[in-house]
Each structure stands twice: as C-alpha cells, then as structure tokens.
Design a protein around this motif. Structure first.
Motif, short mmCIF file in Angstrom:
data_model
loop_
_atom_site.label_atom_id
_atom_site.label_comp_id
_atom_site.label_asym_id
_atom_site.label_seq_id
_atom_site.Cartn_x
_atom_site.Cartn_y
_atom_site.Cartn_z
N ILE A 4 -0.35 -55.00 32.34
CA ILE A 4 -0.47 -56.45 32.46
C ILE A 4 -0.86 -56.97 31.08
CG2 ILE A 4 -1.53 -58.36 33.73
CD1 ILE A 4 -2.31 -56.18 35.89
N ILE A 5 0.15 -57.38 30.33
CA ILE A 5 -0.06 -57.81 28.95
C ILE A 5 -0.77 -59.16 28.97
CG2 ILE A 5 1.07 -58.40 26.77
CD1 ILE A 5 3.30 -56.40 27.67
N GLY A 6 -1.96 -59.18 28.38
CA GLY A 6 -2.79 -60.38 28.41
C GLY A 6 -3.78 -60.36 29.55
N GLY A 7 -3.67 -59.40 30.46
CA GLY A 7 -4.61 -59.26 31.57
C GLY A 7 -4.26 -60.13 32.76
N ALA A 8 -4.73 -59.68 33.92
CA ALA A 8 -4.51 -60.42 35.17
C ALA A 8 -5.51 -61.56 35.24
CB ALA A 8 -4.68 -59.48 36.35
N PRO A 9 -5.20 -62.61 35.93
CA PRO A 9 -4.04 -62.77 36.81
C PRO A 9 -2.82 -63.40 36.14
CG PRO A 9 -5.52 -64.59 37.19
CD PRO A 9 -6.16 -63.72 36.13
N ASN A 10 -2.95 -63.93 34.95
CA ASN A 10 -1.84 -64.69 34.36
C ASN A 10 -1.06 -63.94 33.29
OD1 ASN A 10 -2.42 -67.00 35.93
ND2 ASN A 10 -4.12 -67.48 34.55
N GLY A 11 -1.33 -62.65 33.11
CA GLY A 11 -0.63 -61.87 32.10
C GLY A 11 0.81 -61.59 32.50
N THR A 12 1.55 -60.97 31.59
CA THR A 12 2.94 -60.58 31.83
C THR A 12 2.97 -59.17 32.38
OG1 THR A 12 3.64 -61.96 29.96
CG2 THR A 12 5.18 -60.25 30.70
N TYR A 13 3.58 -59.02 33.55
CA TYR A 13 3.65 -57.72 34.21
C TYR A 13 4.86 -56.95 33.69
CZ TYR A 13 0.02 -58.86 37.61
OH TYR A 13 -1.17 -59.16 38.21
N THR A 14 4.60 -55.78 33.08
CA THR A 14 5.65 -54.93 32.52
C THR A 14 5.53 -53.54 33.15
OG1 THR A 14 5.52 -56.13 30.42
CG2 THR A 14 6.59 -53.97 30.39
N GLY A 15 6.56 -53.13 33.89
CA GLY A 15 6.54 -51.84 34.56
C GLY A 15 6.38 -50.70 33.58
N VAL A 16 5.76 -49.62 34.05
CA VAL A 16 5.44 -48.46 33.23
C VAL A 16 6.06 -47.21 33.86
CG1 VAL A 16 3.53 -47.00 32.46
CG2 VAL A 16 3.28 -49.49 32.44
N ASP A 17 6.72 -46.40 33.06
CA ASP A 17 7.33 -45.17 33.52
C ASP A 17 6.49 -43.97 33.10
OD1 ASP A 17 8.88 -42.97 34.14
OD2 ASP A 17 10.69 -43.71 33.14
N LEU A 18 5.68 -43.45 34.01
CA LEU A 18 4.92 -42.23 33.77
C LEU A 18 5.37 -41.11 34.71
CD1 LEU A 18 1.28 -43.57 33.16
CD2 LEU A 18 3.01 -42.89 31.48
N TYR A 19 6.62 -41.19 35.17
CA TYR A 19 7.17 -40.21 36.12
C TYR A 19 7.05 -38.79 35.59
CZ TYR A 19 10.54 -38.41 39.60
OH TYR A 19 11.16 -37.73 40.60
N LYS A 20 7.44 -38.56 34.32
CA LYS A 20 7.38 -37.21 33.75
C LYS A 20 5.95 -36.70 33.73
CE LYS A 20 8.73 -34.40 29.74
NZ LYS A 20 7.93 -33.34 30.19
N LEU A 21 4.99 -37.56 33.41
CA LEU A 21 3.59 -37.15 33.42
C LEU A 21 3.19 -36.65 34.80
CD1 LEU A 21 0.68 -36.96 32.27
CD2 LEU A 21 0.40 -39.35 32.99
N PHE A 22 3.57 -37.38 35.84
CA PHE A 22 3.17 -36.98 37.19
C PHE A 22 3.91 -35.72 37.64
CE2 PHE A 22 1.68 -41.45 37.38
CZ PHE A 22 0.35 -41.17 37.59
N LEU A 23 5.14 -35.53 37.21
CA LEU A 23 5.85 -34.28 37.53
C LEU A 23 5.16 -33.11 36.82
CD1 LEU A 23 9.61 -35.32 37.32
CD2 LEU A 23 8.17 -35.14 39.36
N ASP A 24 4.80 -33.31 35.55
CA ASP A 24 4.21 -32.24 34.75
C ASP A 24 2.80 -31.86 35.19
OD1 ASP A 24 6.53 -32.18 33.25
OD2 ASP A 24 5.66 -33.21 31.51
N THR A 25 2.06 -32.78 35.80
CA THR A 25 0.66 -32.49 36.16
C THR A 25 0.47 -32.29 37.66
OG1 THR A 25 0.11 -34.86 36.32
CG2 THR A 25 -0.23 -33.77 34.17
N ALA A 26 1.55 -32.27 38.43
CA ALA A 26 1.44 -32.09 39.88
C ALA A 26 0.76 -30.75 40.20
CB ALA A 26 2.82 -32.14 40.51
N ASN A 27 -0.02 -30.77 41.26
CA ASN A 27 -0.73 -29.59 41.75
C ASN A 27 -1.73 -29.04 40.75
OD1 ASN A 27 0.65 -29.63 44.26
ND2 ASN A 27 2.39 -28.60 43.33
N THR A 28 -2.28 -29.94 39.91
CA THR A 28 -3.33 -29.57 38.96
C THR A 28 -4.40 -30.66 38.96
OG1 THR A 28 -2.54 -30.74 36.97
CG2 THR A 28 -1.56 -28.56 37.43
#
Length: 174
Positions: A132-156
């Motif tokens: 949330i660039i600028g912070g909530a509630p009035n900031g700009t919402y920009t999606g984040v891709d951390l899929y690889k991080l969650f695949l790499d750290t699963a079951n740990t």
C-alpha cells in the motif's frame, strides 16, 4: 516514501502439498488485486494455516456454507501489517478461532484456521499480498508476487525478510 522490511514465514510450516498457481496465472486476473495477485497454495482439508506476517485484521467474513460457490467459499480475512503499508487476503479457510475478527492483532505464526475442502481436485489456501504505497486507507494498492518465496519455504519454519520500496517496484527478498 521510505522503504520498510517485513518478516515473513510460510502459512504452511507443514502440510503443504504443492503450488496450484500464482499471480496472473489461470483465474488470477485483474481487476481486483486480491484475485490477480492470488497464490493458490495446496494442502489437504484440515491442514492448519498460520499468519505469514504480523498484522491486524481489518475485514473478516466468517465461513457461511450456504453462501459457498465454486469461486468464493470459506472464511475471508483481510489484514494489514502494523505500519498499514502492506496487506494480505486469506480465503478458503474454516475453523477460524473464536475471538479472531476485525481489530484483532496476529503475530507471524499465529493459527488462523484450517484448509476448507470445497473443490476436491484443488484443495488450497488462496493468499494474496499487496503493498500500500503511501499507507492505508488512501494509499495506492499494488499487488505483490511472493509466490516463489512461499513455494521455496513451504513445510519449513524459515523466516525471510522482505523489503518493500514504496515506489511501485517489486519487493526484494533478502
């Protein structure tokens, strides 16, 4: 805006069965960030789900089995980091602890519920993250891709620091 760090751990320190698709894949399409940047993290029904980061819950919709559809089912939790500059959306869960709701604070690793079986071919947690660039509630919402991080750290129990730049660029996994 100044960059900031958030420590992440996997919502599945155990029980993760595989990635089922990340941001901008399959049904994860715009315009809503919480769909487009969704990560489908596979796990069997009843697998425990834990908070991936410290947060406070800003929206909560409990599981209502009568309202379940093929796309929208289970409880929904929207939460933001303590600085209100990053947030997450969890869905397809049940067994959310009593007392957990809007205004509740959770720490990374706290129990949030269990995986709900609705579609027997793809039982999973849907998790989407946003800066949330600028912070909530009035900031700009920009999606984040951390899929690889969650695949790499699963079951740990691995803890990973992620730096958010507050300028629209992807975060840095440290």
């Amino acid at each position: 805006m100044s960059p900031f760090d958030i420590d992440f751990s996997n919502p599945f320190p155990s029980g993760f069965s595989g990635g089922l698709g990340g941001p901008n894949q399959g049904g994860h399409q715009p315009p809503q960030w919480y769909i487009q940047f969704g990560m489908d993290l596979g796990a069997d029904e009843g697998t425990q789900i834990f908070a991936a980061f410290d947060a406070h819950i800003t929206k909560y919709a409990p599981h209502d089995p009568a309202a379940d559809t093929q796309k929208v089912y289970g409880a929904q939790l929207f939460m933001r980091a303590p600085n209100d500059m990053m947030g997450g959306f969890y869905t397809h869960l049940t067994d959310v602890p009593d007392g957990l709701g809007v205004g509740s604070t959770v720490s990374r690793g706290d129990f949030l519920g269990t995986v709900l079986r609705f579609d027997p071919t793809a039982t999973h947690l849907h998790l989407a993250l946003v800066e949330i660039i600028g912070g909530a509630p009035n900031g700009t919402y920009t999606g984040v891709d951390l899929y690889k991080l969650f695949l790499d750290t699963a079951n740990t129990d691995t803890v990973t620091t992620v730096t958010f730049m507050q300028d629209g660029s992807p975060p840095t996994v440290n």
